[in-house]
Design a protein around this motif. Structure first.
Motif, PDB file in Angstrom:
ATOM      1  N   GLU A   6       1.416 -13.346   6.455  1.00  0.00           N
ATOM      2  CA  GLU A   6       2.409 -12.265   6.409  1.00  0.00           C
ATOM      3  C   GLU A   6       2.449 -11.514   7.736  1.00  0.00           C
ATOM      4  O   GLU A   6       1.406 -11.196   8.302  1.00  0.00           O
ATOM      5  CB  GLU A   6       2.094 -11.280   5.280  1.00  0.00           C
ATOM      6  CG  GLU A   6       2.326 -11.826   3.899  1.00  0.00           C
ATOM      7  CD  GLU A   6       3.785 -12.081   3.581  1.00  0.00           C
ATOM      8  OE1 GLU A   6       4.660 -11.355   4.097  1.00  0.00           O
ATOM      9  OE2 GLU A   6       4.049 -13.016   2.809  1.00  0.00           O
ATOM     10  N   PHE A  37      10.607  -3.278   0.771  1.00  0.00           N
ATOM     11  CA  PHE A  37       9.524  -3.150  -0.200  1.00  0.00           C
ATOM     12  C   PHE A  37       9.880  -2.106  -1.248  1.00  0.00           C
ATOM     13  O   PHE A  37      10.392  -1.035  -0.925  1.00  0.00           O
ATOM     14  CB  PHE A  37       8.211  -2.757   0.489  1.00  0.00           C
ATOM     15  CG  PHE A  37       7.770  -3.746   1.528  1.00  0.00           C
ATOM     16  CD1 PHE A  37       7.284  -4.989   1.158  1.00  0.00           C
ATOM     17  CD2 PHE A  37       7.864  -3.448   2.871  1.00  0.00           C
ATOM     18  CE1 PHE A  37       6.895  -5.915   2.114  1.00  0.00           C
ATOM     19  CE2 PHE A  37       7.466  -4.357   3.842  1.00  0.00           C
ATOM     20  CZ  PHE A  37       6.978  -5.598   3.461  1.00  0.00           C
ATOM     21  N   LEU A  65       1.906  -7.032   4.126  1.00  0.00           N
ATOM     22  CA  LEU A  65       1.843  -7.294   2.700  1.00  0.00           C
ATOM     23  C   LEU A  65       0.628  -8.173   2.437  1.00  0.00           C
ATOM     24  O   LEU A  65       0.427  -9.184   3.107  1.00  0.00           O
ATOM     25  CB  LEU A  65       3.114  -8.004   2.226  1.00  0.00           C
ATOM     26  CG  LEU A  65       3.200  -8.275   0.730  1.00  0.00           C
ATOM     27  CD1 LEU A  65       3.278  -6.954  -0.051  1.00  0.00           C
ATOM     28  CD2 LEU A  65       4.412  -9.134   0.420  1.00  0.00           C
ATOM     29  N   GLU A  73      -0.135  -7.270  -5.287  1.00  0.00           N
ATOM     30  CA  GLU A  73       0.233  -7.084  -3.893  1.00  0.00           C
ATOM     31  C   GLU A  73       0.250  -5.603  -3.534  1.00  0.00           C
ATOM     32  O   GLU A  73       0.502  -4.752  -4.377  1.00  0.00           O
ATOM     33  CB  GLU A  73       1.617  -7.673  -3.630  1.00  0.00           C
ATOM     34  CG  GLU A  73       1.664  -9.177  -3.682  1.00  0.00           C
ATOM     35  CD  GLU A  73       3.021  -9.726  -3.307  1.00  0.00           C
ATOM     36  OE1 GLU A  73       3.053 -10.807  -2.705  1.00  0.00           O
ATOM     37  OE2 GLU A  73       4.049  -9.086  -3.615  1.00  0.00           O
ATOM     38  N   LEU A  75       0.740  -2.964   0.383  1.00  0.00           N
ATOM     39  CA  LEU A  75       0.872  -2.896   1.835  1.00  0.00           C
ATOM     40  C   LEU A  75      -0.408  -2.336   2.416  1.00  0.00           C
ATOM     41  O   LEU A  75      -0.955  -1.354   1.899  1.00  0.00           O
ATOM     42  CB  LEU A  75       2.051  -2.003   2.232  1.00  0.00           C
ATOM     43  CG  LEU A  75       3.431  -2.589   2.004  1.00  0.00           C
ATOM     44  CD1 LEU A  75       4.495  -1.532   2.270  1.00  0.00           C
ATOM     45  CD2 LEU A  75       3.659  -3.803   2.885  1.00  0.00           C
TER      46      LEU A  75
END
Length: 89
Positions: A6, A37, A65, A73, A75
Motif C-alpha cells: 500500500e 477512505f 492503509l 483495516e 490508517l
C-alpha cells in the motif's frame, strides 16, 4: 505492517469524540468524509493530534492503509511524521 504494498498517501483527518468505545480514551482521529477512505476507518497516528488540539480540529497527515495480520483495516501514520493543522474557516 501487513500490507507493505500500500502506498503512503496524504489524507485529511479530524478529531472526534466516541464515548465508551473501549479504545484509549474518548477522543479519536478519523478520515474526513468525501475522500478515498470512509470516516468509519480507524487512524493510528501521533497522540499530539488529540492531546494538543480541541475536538473537531482537522489535519493533513501522511498515512498507509494496513491491518494487523488479516484483522480490521486502519490508517497508520508514524508518530514522528509531520502533520499540518487545517485552520478553521
Amino acid at each position: 505492517m501487513a500490507k507493505p504494498e500500500e502506498p503512503t498517501v496524504r489524507v485529511m483527518v479530524e478529531s472526534y469524540k466516541e464515548r465508551g468505545s473501549g479504545l484509549h480514551g474518548d477522543l479519536h482521529i478519523r478520515p474526513v468524509a468525501g475522500q478515498q477512505f470512509a470516516p468509519t476507518l480507524r487512524v493510528r497516528c501521533s497522540k499530539g493530534l488529540i492531546k494538543n488540539y480541541p475536538e473537531g480540529t482537522q489535519f493533513w497527515i501522511l498515512a498507509k492503509l494496513t491491518d494487523r495480520e488479516g484483522g480490521s483495516e486502519f490508517l497508520s501514520s508514524h508518530h514522528s511524521w509531520a502533520y499540518e493543522v487545517i485552520p478553521k474557516s
